[in-house]
Write a protein that holds these residues in place. Structure first.
Motif, PDB file in Angstrom:
ATOM      1  N   UNK A   1      -8.534   0.616   9.677  1.00 13.75           N
ATOM      2  CA  UNK A   1      -7.849   1.904   9.719  1.00 13.75           C
ATOM      3  C   UNK A   1      -7.258   2.194  11.099  1.00 13.75           C
ATOM      4  N   UNK A   2      -7.870   1.638  12.144  1.00 15.37           N
ATOM      5  CA  UNK A   2      -7.367   1.826  13.507  1.00 15.37           C
ATOM      6  C   UNK A   2      -6.244   0.848  13.815  1.00 15.37           C
ATOM      7  N   UNK A   3      -6.373  -0.368  13.335  1.00 15.13           N
ATOM      8  CA  UNK A   3      -5.364  -1.405  13.614  1.00 15.13           C
ATOM      9  C   UNK A   3      -4.074  -1.128  12.851  1.00 15.13           C
ATOM     10  N   UNK A   4      -4.198  -0.796  11.571  1.00 15.68           N
ATOM     11  CA  UNK A   4      -3.020  -0.600  10.709  1.00 15.68           C
ATOM     12  C   UNK A   4      -2.431   0.790  10.898  1.00 15.68           C
ATOM     13  N   UNK A   5      -1.246   0.980  10.313  1.00 13.18           N
ATOM     14  CA  UNK A   5      -0.575   2.275  10.418  1.00 13.18           C
ATOM     15  C   UNK A   5      -0.818   3.182   9.234  1.00 13.18           C
ATOM     16  N   UNK A   6      -1.678   2.781   8.313  1.00 14.29           N
ATOM     17  CA  UNK A   6      -1.972   3.578   7.123  1.00 14.29           C
ATOM     18  C   UNK A   6      -2.340   2.658   5.973  1.00 14.29           C
ATOM     19  N   UNK A   7      -2.917   3.223   4.929  1.00 15.66           N
ATOM     20  CA  UNK A   7      -3.362   2.433   3.774  1.00 15.66           C
ATOM     21  C   UNK A   7      -2.976   3.158   2.488  1.00 15.66           C
ATOM     22  N   UNK A   8      -2.367   2.441   1.567  1.00 16.20           N
ATOM     23  CA  UNK A   8      -2.052   2.956   0.233  1.00 16.20           C
ATOM     24  C   UNK A   8      -2.885   2.179  -0.774  1.00 16.20           C
ATOM     25  N   UNK A   9      -3.627   2.889  -1.606  1.00 20.32           N
ATOM     26  CA  UNK A   9      -4.445   2.260  -2.649  1.00 20.32           C
ATOM     27  C   UNK A   9      -3.711   2.381  -3.981  1.00 20.32           C
ATOM     28  N   UNK A  10      -3.183   1.266  -4.482  1.00 16.69           N
ATOM     29  CA  UNK A  10      -2.429   1.306  -5.736  1.00 16.69           C
ATOM     30  C   UNK A  10      -3.330   1.568  -6.939  1.00 16.69           C
ATOM     31  N   UNK A  11      -4.626   1.268  -6.829  1.00 19.14           N
ATOM     32  CA  UNK A  11      -5.538   1.604  -7.920  1.00 19.14           C
ATOM     33  C   UNK A  11      -5.647   3.125  -8.049  1.00 19.14           C
ATOM     34  N   UNK A  12      -5.756   3.808  -6.930  1.00 14.93           N
ATOM     35  CA  UNK A  12      -5.807   5.269  -6.938  1.00 14.93           C
ATOM     36  C   UNK A  12      -4.504   5.843  -7.492  1.00 14.93           C
ATOM     37  N   UNK A  13      -3.374   5.256  -7.102  1.00  7.08           N
ATOM     38  CA  UNK A  13      -2.082   5.704  -7.620  1.00  7.08           C
ATOM     39  C   UNK A  13      -2.030   5.537  -9.136  1.00  7.08           C
ATOM     40  N   UNK A  14      -2.489   4.372  -9.611  1.00  9.01           N
ATOM     41  CA  UNK A  14      -2.432   4.079 -11.044  1.00  9.01           C
ATOM     42  C   UNK A  14      -3.339   5.009 -11.843  1.00  9.01           C
ATOM     43  N   UNK A  15      -4.512   5.329 -11.302  1.00  2.29           N
ATOM     44  CA  UNK A  15      -5.425   6.236 -12.004  1.00  2.29           C
ATOM     45  C   UNK A  15      -4.820   7.631 -12.142  1.00  2.29           C
TER      46      UNK A  15
ATOM     47  N   UNK B   1       2.642  -4.047   4.465  1.00  2.00           N
ATOM     48  CA  UNK B   1       2.019  -5.336   4.156  1.00  2.00           C
ATOM     49  C   UNK B   1       1.305  -5.220   2.814  1.00  2.00           C
ATOM     50  N   UNK B   2       1.735  -6.027   1.842  1.00  2.00           N
ATOM     51  CA  UNK B   2       1.002  -6.137   0.579  1.00  2.00           C
ATOM     52  C   UNK B   2      -0.173  -7.071   0.851  1.00  2.00           C
ATOM     53  N   UNK B   3      -1.386  -6.591   0.640  1.00  2.00           N
ATOM     54  CA  UNK B   3      -2.570  -7.317   1.132  1.00  2.00           C
ATOM     55  C   UNK B   3      -3.589  -7.551   0.025  1.00  2.00           C
ATOM     56  N   UNK B   4      -4.229  -8.735   0.086  1.00  2.00           N
ATOM     57  CA  UNK B   4      -5.330  -9.022  -0.838  1.00  2.00           C
ATOM     58  C   UNK B   4      -6.268 -10.026  -0.177  1.00  2.00           C
TER      59      UNK B   4
ATOM     60  N   UNK C   1      -0.157  -1.874  13.034  1.00  2.00           N
ATOM     61  CA  UNK C   1       0.799  -0.760  12.876  1.00  2.00           C
ATOM     62  C   UNK C   1       1.522  -0.741  11.530  1.00  2.00           C
ATOM     63  N   UNK C   2       1.215  -1.659  10.638  1.00  2.00           N
ATOM     64  CA  UNK C   2       1.868  -1.688   9.328  1.00  2.00           C
ATOM     65  C   UNK C   2       1.098  -0.819   8.340  1.00  2.00           C
ATOM     66  N   UNK C   3       1.806  -0.330   7.325  1.00  2.00           N
ATOM     67  CA  UNK C   3       1.151   0.379   6.235  1.00  2.00           C
ATOM     68  C   UNK C   3       0.685  -0.661   5.223  1.00  2.00           C
ATOM     69  N   UNK C   4      -0.602  -0.662   4.911  1.00  2.00           N
ATOM     70  CA  UNK C   4      -1.181  -1.665   4.015  1.00  2.00           C
ATOM     71  C   UNK C   4      -1.156  -1.151   2.582  1.00  2.00           C
ATOM     72  N   UNK C   5      -0.724  -2.001   1.665  1.00  2.00           N
ATOM     73  CA  UNK C   5      -0.707  -1.671   0.242  1.00  2.00           C
ATOM     74  C   UNK C   5      -1.721  -2.585  -0.430  1.00  2.00           C
ATOM     75  N   UNK C   6      -2.791  -1.999  -0.953  1.00  2.00           N
ATOM     76  CA  UNK C   6      -3.927  -2.766  -1.470  1.00  2.00           C
ATOM     77  C   UNK C   6      -4.365  -2.189  -2.802  1.00  2.00           C
ATOM     78  N   UNK C   7      -4.731  -3.053  -3.740  1.00  2.00           N
ATOM     79  CA  UNK C   7      -5.271  -2.588  -5.010  1.00  2.00           C
ATOM     80  C   UNK C   7      -6.791  -2.554  -4.894  1.00  2.00           C
ATOM     81  N   UNK C   8      -7.359  -1.356  -5.036  1.00  2.00           N
ATOM     82  CA  UNK C   8      -8.773  -1.110  -4.783  1.00  2.00           C
ATOM     83  C   UNK C   8      -9.063  -1.338  -3.304  1.00  2.00           C
ATOM     84  N   UNK C   9      -8.397  -0.553  -2.470  1.00  2.00           N
ATOM     85  CA  UNK C   9      -8.438  -0.714  -1.021  1.00  2.00           C
ATOM     86  C   UNK C   9      -9.848  -0.690  -0.417  1.00  2.00           C
ATOM     87  N   UNK C  10     -10.773   0.173  -0.876  1.00  2.00           N
ATOM     88  CA  UNK C  10     -12.095   0.191  -0.241  1.00  2.00           C
ATOM     89  C   UNK C  10     -12.784  -1.176  -0.235  1.00  2.00           C
ATOM     90  N   UNK C  11     -12.543  -1.980  -1.265  1.00  2.00           N
ATOM     91  CA  UNK C  11     -13.189  -3.300  -1.325  1.00  2.00           C
ATOM     92  C   UNK C  11     -12.661  -4.197  -0.211  1.00  2.00           C
TER      93      UNK C  11
END
Length: 254
Positions: A128-142, A19-22, A100-110
């Motif tokens: 973190x319990x509901x979803x299946x994981x979190x990817x922070x694209x800001x962290x990836x970009x840095x 899930x691309x999320x914002x 259960x989805x993996x969340x893709x978020x830019x600056x996920x902590x916010x």
């Protein structure tokens, strides 16, 4: 490095729901009384948007800071026109969508911080319990572009992604842009997986398309003299000879 590559191949060979999320909010402080006012999520499976999405405006039950309105353009009057529900009425729908989805978020902590605050108000588990994981694209970009600006706007410019439709920082348009940013950031990683899949397809096609031999194979059986030499050779090897053990096992099985 090898183990990481193997894990990456295994992980993405299996079809995964992402899930691309914002979100947009009344301000910057989830712990200071600010609330969530917009949620957007786009479903992606096998690196392709499915068309399944969830987009909600949410009434925050409080004022919205002027600085925030200047960024996302969402006012209380706008939310009243949209007949936006409060989070207590929409939270379960959001939780079910991201389950259960993996969340893709830019600056996920916010965003995760605001979702967790809102879920906690309802007595629901943390993101973190509901979803299946979190990817922070800001962290990836840095990691990819250390020391450079890595905002969503900056990444769109760097990766040649058209953001001309982005007048305000709306959650839905930001998800659409983020999906392209994520695909661009991970394209080189997935080329390895795609290459393996392509090789497998090529090998399978080769087996199916193999042409018959122009002449039949000639099978030449051993003569008596050759069989006698073979037996003499096996006798020299002694009783533990593996060849004889295998032959005796086949006869017993028969």
């Amino acid at each position: 490095m090898i183990l990481a590559s193997v894990y990456f191949i295994y992980r993405f060979t299996v079809i995964m729901r992402q899930i691309i999320l914002d979100t947009e909010t009344t301000g910057l402080r989830a712990a200071g009384g600010d609330r969530l006012i917009e949620f957007a999520g786009l479903e992606m499976i096998d690196r392709r948007l499915t068309g399944n999405s969830l987009h909600l405006y949410i009434h925050p039950e409080r004022d919205i800071e002027e600085e925030a309105i200047a960024i996302h353009g969402i006012s209380l009057d706008f939310l009243a026109e949209k007949k936006a529900p409060v989070f207590a009425e929409a939270g379960k729908q959001i939780a079910d969508f991201i389950k259960d989805a993996e969340l893709i978020i830019h600056n996920a902590p916010f965003d995760v911080g605001f979702l967790n605050m809102e879920f906690a108000r309802m007595g629901l588990p943390a993101t973190e319990t509901i979803a299946g994981g979190i990817i922070d694209t800001l962290k990836m970009a840095k990691t990819r572009y250390p020391g450079q600006k890595n905002s969503l706007d900056a990444l769109c410019t760097r990766l040649s992604i058209d953001r001309s439709r982005r007048i305000f920082h709306g959650a839905l348009i930001d998800c659409e842009l983020l999906s392209e940013v994520y695909l661009a950031l991970t394209r080189s990683q997935f080329s390895l997986v795609d290459g393996l899949a392509e090789n497998n397809q090529t090998q399978t096609a080769t087996l199916h398309n193999r042409q018959p031999l122009p002449h039949p194979l000639i099978i030449q059986a051993a003569g008596d003299a050759e069989l006698h030499q073979h037996e003499a050779y096996l006798n020299a090897l002694g009783e533990p000879c593996l060849w004889r053990q295998s032959a005796n096992r086949k006869e017993a099985d028969a």
